[in-house]
Scaffold this motif. Structure first.
Motif, mmCIF file in Angstrom:
data_model
loop_
_atom_site.group_PDB
_atom_site.id
_atom_site.type_symbol
_atom_site.label_atom_id
_atom_site.label_comp_id
_atom_site.label_asym_id
_atom_site.label_seq_id
_atom_site.Cartn_x
_atom_site.Cartn_y
_atom_site.Cartn_z
ATOM 1 N N TYR A 189 19.832 2.233 4.515
ATOM 2 C CA TYR A 189 20.713 1.431 4.236
ATOM 3 C C TYR A 189 20.785 1.172 2.930
ATOM 4 O O TYR A 189 21.897 0.921 2.115
ATOM 5 N N ARG A 190 19.624 0.803 2.032
ATOM 6 C CA ARG A 190 19.420 0.675 0.900
ATOM 7 C C ARG A 190 20.275 1.880 0.093
ATOM 8 O O ARG A 190 20.821 1.491 -1.009
ATOM 9 N N ARG A 191 20.068 3.173 0.351
ATOM 10 C CA ARG A 191 20.505 4.081 -0.296
ATOM 11 C C ARG A 191 22.071 4.664 0.362
ATOM 12 O O ARG A 191 22.475 5.669 0.002
ATOM 13 N N ALA A 212 3.971 8.696 -3.360
ATOM 14 C CA ALA A 212 5.288 8.117 -4.250
ATOM 15 C C ALA A 212 6.365 8.139 -3.801
ATOM 16 O O ALA A 212 6.986 9.071 -3.338
ATOM 17 N N ALA A 213 7.054 7.180 -3.818
ATOM 18 C CA ALA A 213 8.473 6.798 -3.631
ATOM 19 C C ALA A 213 8.840 5.486 -4.018
ATOM 20 O O ALA A 213 8.191 4.558 -4.553
ATOM 21 N N GLY A 214 10.131 4.918 -3.850
ATOM 22 C CA GLY A 214 10.764 3.702 -4.260
ATOM 23 C C GLY A 214 10.522 3.289 -5.787
ATOM 24 O O GLY A 214 10.529 4.118 -6.645
ATOM 25 N N HIS A 215 10.058 1.970 -5.817
ATOM 26 C CA HIS A 215 9.731 1.583 -7.174
ATOM 27 C C HIS A 215 8.423 2.192 -7.981
ATOM 28 O O HIS A 215 8.530 2.243 -9.249
ATOM 29 N N PHE A 216 7.485 2.751 -7.221
ATOM 30 C CA PHE A 216 6.325 3.405 -7.968
ATOM 31 C C PHE A 216 7.053 4.588 -8.707
ATOM 32 O O PHE A 216 6.741 5.063 -9.571
ATOM 33 N N SER A 217 7.850 5.287 -7.822
ATOM 34 C CA SER A 217 8.515 6.559 -8.595
ATOM 35 C C SER A 217 9.713 6.087 -9.735
ATOM 36 O O SER A 217 9.620 6.819 -10.847
ATOM 37 N N PRO A 262 10.675 -1.049 10.296
ATOM 38 C CA PRO A 262 11.215 0.028 9.228
ATOM 39 C C PRO A 262 11.793 -0.882 8.311
ATOM 40 O O PRO A 262 12.240 -0.438 6.969
ATOM 41 N N ASP A 263 11.859 -2.175 8.093
ATOM 42 C CA ASP A 263 12.402 -3.073 7.103
ATOM 43 C C ASP A 263 11.357 -2.808 6.315
ATOM 44 O O ASP A 263 11.768 -3.308 4.689
ATOM 45 N N ASN A 264 10.067 -2.933 6.224
ATOM 46 C CA ASN A 264 8.978 -3.374 5.263
ATOM 47 C C ASN A 264 8.053 -2.229 5.226
ATOM 48 O O ASN A 264 7.048 -2.417 4.673
ATOM 49 N N CYS A 265 8.599 -0.876 5.794
ATOM 50 C CA CYS A 265 7.712 0.287 5.616
ATOM 51 C C CYS A 265 8.755 1.576 5.218
ATOM 52 O O CYS A 265 9.798 1.391 5.304
ATOM 53 N N ARG A 266 8.110 2.531 4.469
ATOM 54 C CA ARG A 266 8.725 3.657 4.595
ATOM 55 C C ARG A 266 8.199 4.761 5.479
ATOM 56 O O ARG A 266 6.905 4.993 5.471
ATOM 57 N N THR A 290 1.021 -1.067 -0.007
ATOM 58 C CA THR A 290 -0.289 0.023 0.077
ATOM 59 C C THR A 290 0.949 1.198 -0.027
ATOM 60 O O THR A 290 1.977 1.332 0.761
ATOM 61 N N ARG A 291 0.721 2.355 -0.788
ATOM 62 C CA ARG A 291 1.256 3.532 -1.037
ATOM 63 C C ARG A 291 0.559 4.659 -0.621
ATOM 64 O O ARG A 291 -0.642 4.963 -1.433
ATOM 65 N N ASN A 292 0.824 5.556 0.303
ATOM 66 C CA ASN A 292 0.012 6.721 0.568
ATOM 67 C C ASN A 292 0.944 7.909 -0.221
ATOM 68 O O ASN A 292 0.226 9.033 -0.510
#
Ligand code: 5GP
Length: 238
Positions: A213-215, A95-100, A194-198, A91-93
């Motif tokens: 960590y990813r970035r 835009a970020a990550g792969h949606f962007s 915070p591993d599975n949400c932004r 679920t995305r509230n």
């Protein structure tokens, strides 16, 4: 005899003396890019376990059925055994990550209606996106099961938007996983951390999740400790 049933990227699942109960052991590992990047962080197991415990207890208290039974040590919890759907329910509230990246959009656009996306959990295939009829065709989940998962995801979204808002954070997006108990009930499973949400700080917009960590833009342990302290403060007031 307790047996190791499954070793995931960040958790192990063990059987217990009770066939309906499993023991989850959190590890200090963080991974990104389908496991291509891997590192250990001191205290991460305890932090994820504690954050996820608080969130699952909060969701249960507010009517969301989950697999969670109880936390039994710093790194371990007991959960109800369920048959997992091989799905990532996102679920995305905002835009970020792969949606962007998928649609060539800057991060930060707030959606009028949350975006709902399903992914097929498969390391080999790199978790491809799939639609509702794909999931039926693949015998992954019926339409009715998918509707139940979305209904629970919407409940989780509302509850957690409010919780994180009070803790000074925007819930940007998150990934849930669901399972079916032996009586057929669909419950929220896996973890919420915070591993599975932004999460973005409401004032500074700084990242308070695994994107640090990813970035390579921050100290994962320090950020997770901050998230835990903030939600503890809000939940203590309740
Ligand atoms: P995105 O599709 O932008 O990479 O991720 C959307 C949301 O789902 C983010 O909050 C991200 O953390 C979560 N997510 C997506 N895939 C995975 C995954 O394989 N593992 C974990 N832990 N979270 C994921």
């Amino acid at each position: 005899m307790e047996k190791l049933l499954y070793t995931g990227k960040v958790k192990q699942m063990w059987s217990t003396n009770d066939p309906e109960v499993l023991r989850v052991v959190y590890t200090d590992q963080a991974t990104a890019g389908n496991g291509e990047k891997k590192d250990n962080f001191k205290d991460k197991a305890e932090l994820n376990n504690q954050i996820s415990t608080l969130i699952f207890q909060y969701l249960e208290k507010n009517g969301v059925p989950t697999h969670f039974i109880k936390k039994i040590s710093d790194k371990e919890e007991l959960v109800k055994k369920c048959e997992m759907f091989p799905l990532e329910v996102v679920t995305r509230n905002i835009a970020a990550g792969h949606f962007s990246s998928r649609y060539g959009l800057d991060e930060g656009m707030r959606f009028a209606i949350p975006v709902e996306e399903l992914f097929f959990k498969s390391d080999e295939l790199d978790d491809p996106i799939l639609n509702s009829s794909d999931a039926v065709a693949l015998n992954v989940a019926t339409k009715s099961e998918q509707e139940q998962m979305w209904s629970l995801s919407r409940q989780v979204n509302q509850l957690l938007i409010n919780l994180f808002d009070e803790a000074g954070m925007d819930l940007v997006d998150f990934k849930l996983e669901f399972g079916k108990l032996h009586n057929g009930q669909i419950v929220l499973a896996d973890e919420f951390s915070p591993d599975n949400c932004r999460l973005w700080d409401k004032k500074t917009k700084s990242h308070m999740d695994k994107d640090v960590y990813r970035r390579d833009i921050g100290d994962l342990t320090a950020v997770y400790k901050k998230v835990l302290a903030r939600i503890e403060e809000v939940l203590e007031e309740d």
